[in-house]
Design a protein around this motif. Sequence first.
Motif, PDB file in Angstrom:
ATOM      1  N   GLY A 247       4.302   3.730   3.734  1.00 39.15           N
ATOM      2  CA  GLY A 247       4.397   2.571   2.858  1.00 39.15           C
ATOM      3  C   GLY A 247       4.040   1.350   3.673  1.00 39.15           C
ATOM      4  N   VAL A 248       3.182   0.481   3.138  1.00 35.61           N
ATOM      5  CA  VAL A 248       2.595  -0.585   3.948  1.00 35.61           C
ATOM      6  C   VAL A 248       2.720  -1.927   3.238  1.00 35.61           C
ATOM      7  N   LEU A 249       3.023  -2.964   4.004  1.00 36.18           N
ATOM      8  CA  LEU A 249       2.937  -4.342   3.529  1.00 36.18           C
ATOM      9  C   LEU A 249       1.767  -5.004   4.240  1.00 36.18           C
ATOM     10  N   PHE A 250       0.808  -5.506   3.454  1.00 37.10           N
ATOM     11  CA  PHE A 250      -0.405  -6.108   4.000  1.00 37.10           C
ATOM     12  C   PHE A 250      -0.386  -7.625   3.832  1.00 37.10           C
ATOM     13  N   ASP A 251      -1.020  -8.319   4.771  1.00 39.39           N
ATOM     14  CA  ASP A 251      -1.422  -9.713   4.615  1.00 39.39           C
ATOM     15  C   ASP A 251      -2.877  -9.699   4.146  1.00 39.39           C
TER      16      ASP A 251
ATOM     17  N   ILE B 140      -2.203  -5.255   8.426  1.00 39.08           N
ATOM     18  CA  ILE B 140      -0.878  -4.671   8.255  1.00 39.08           C
ATOM     19  C   ILE B 140       0.185  -5.577   8.881  1.00 39.08           C
ATOM     20  N   ILE B 141       1.208  -5.902   8.068  1.00 43.16           N
ATOM     21  CA  ILE B 141       2.369  -6.641   8.576  1.00 43.16           C
ATOM     22  C   ILE B 141       3.419  -5.665   9.085  1.00 43.16           C
ATOM     23  N   THR B 142       3.710  -4.640   8.265  1.00 50.58           N
ATOM     24  CA  THR B 142       4.708  -3.651   8.647  1.00 50.58           C
ATOM     25  C   THR B 142       4.504  -2.376   7.842  1.00 50.58           C
ATOM     26  N   THR B 143       5.020  -1.270   8.351  1.00 52.82           N
ATOM     27  CA  THR B 143       4.957   0.008   7.650  1.00 52.82           C
ATOM     28  C   THR B 143       6.335   0.660   7.660  1.00 52.82           C
ATOM     29  N   VAL B 144       6.542   1.560   6.698  1.00 56.88           N
ATOM     30  CA  VAL B 144       7.759   2.364   6.642  1.00 56.88           C
ATOM     31  C   VAL B 144       7.391   3.809   6.326  1.00 56.88           C
ATOM     32  N   ARG B 145       8.266   4.728   6.723  1.00 56.83           N
ATOM     33  CA  ARG B 145       8.088   6.146   6.428  1.00 56.83           C
ATOM     34  C   ARG B 145       9.422   6.730   5.967  1.00 56.83           C
TER      35      ARG B 145
ATOM     36  N   GLY C  15       0.822  -1.205   0.000  1.00 57.07           N
ATOM     37  CA  GLY C  15       0.000   0.000   0.000  1.00 57.07           C
ATOM     38  C   GLY C  15       0.857   1.255   0.000  1.00 57.07           C
ATOM     39  N   ALA C  16       0.547   2.149  -0.935  1.00 58.16           N
ATOM     40  CA  ALA C  16       1.143   3.488  -0.931  1.00 58.16           C
ATOM     41  C   ALA C  16       0.097   4.403  -0.319  1.00 58.16           C
TER      42      ALA C  16
END
Length: 476
Positions: A273-277, A286-291, A267-268
Amino acid sequence: MKDSAPRGRQVKRLAVLSAAVIGLALLTAPASAQDPLDPGTPPGVDEIASTPNLKQVAYLPKTGPFASTTNSDWAFKGHYAFGGNYNGFAVYDISKPKTPTVAAQVLCPGSQNDISISGNLLFLGTDSQRTNDSCDNVAATTAEPGERWEGIKIFDISDPLTPVYLKSIKTDCGSHTQTLIPGKHGDPNVYLYVSSYNTSGVDQPNCVLPHDKISIVQVPKANPTAAAVVAAPVLFPDGAYPGSPGHTATSGCHDITAYPDKNIAAGACMGDGVLFDISERTAPRIITTVRDTVNFAFWHSATFNNNATKIVFTDELGGGGQATCNPEIGPNRGADAVYDIVGRGNNRTLEFRSYFKIPRTNTATENCVAHNGSLIPVPGRDIMVQAWYQGGISVWDFTNSSRPRELAYWERGPISATQFVSGGSWSAYWYNGFIYSNDINKGVDVLELKDIRTDLAKLFRTNVFNAQTQKNFLLP
């Protein structure tokens, strides 16, 4: 993809051959991480500049009701390309890629008219409040809130020359983009993750703050007129990025790209920034996010590599309406960001590796920003083609996550040499051996890439392509 009995052996032979060919080609390639491919002087108004390996082979200007409105995104099925436009969508016959023709035009106003295709169904996203859900509508300016409509329209394209409007589904904040996700084995539905957002800072009709969710539309394949919103999960129940000067707060997602076979999505989401299951299709987790609070202004779109071990995120610096490809902005702001997916299961994280930005200077009258891209199916390599609005079209390799490099580019000069005019390639995707670009103002460009490093990609075929729904191109 084209199936054959010895598919596994064929793929292995292609992968081995590809590795040998690519390795030989890279032996003579420049060593730096991002070598300019002869950036030279920016081309003049409507002039064409490119590397020798990427050439325009066809051009169709916008016509009819679409001549003066914005072209948007693509989807493909068989010998047809479906091009979005703020006035509806066009159907192009691309059975002969070097001589494409306009096969049909469907007048159905409503920005952005983002398109996805599943089987004989075409989904059209509307992200502007309209007076009604028909194709005979106008922008809602004085209508009461309850009378306003925005969301998803469904068309039957069993006959691509005569699309039939079947059904509408109203969604909160409309549909800026939508991601098609097939149901898991035994599930007779397809799902649309509808992304939208509100950056106004105030409540709006159809879009009340906080809007930190997506709408999930379930579409029964056997009965698409029964499609409905079945979930609207709040993605950030504990809060998301609050924003800072030059960096947008998260109030929804701009774009989600899914890799359904691996039950993940990227996901943007504006400030995240997101990684989804997506194992449970109606309850993404949500598995993890970044900024990136230094260089990223607006997380805009995402693309996995073929093995789903990396994600390329794009940044929509300036909202796509500013000149950002110049020395003043620099190479890191408004760039792509390459992240590796590290770890397994719920312990996966995203680790930043590098930025990539086109290494050419645009004029002050040209908008330039990274837009959605697609992989070029070269076994063993991570190569993608990407639109940069008036920055043109770039082919680049991120096999080495820390050292991405451009392999080819094509661009058209500015619309005006004296005043800023927004335009350029909205989306450019690889489809069955050619690159198709939907230019915001000009029309359709077809490009052919001739390069030893990508020639094997021409052997791969698919019957449907949606940029935001990825699958392994090495598998049938």
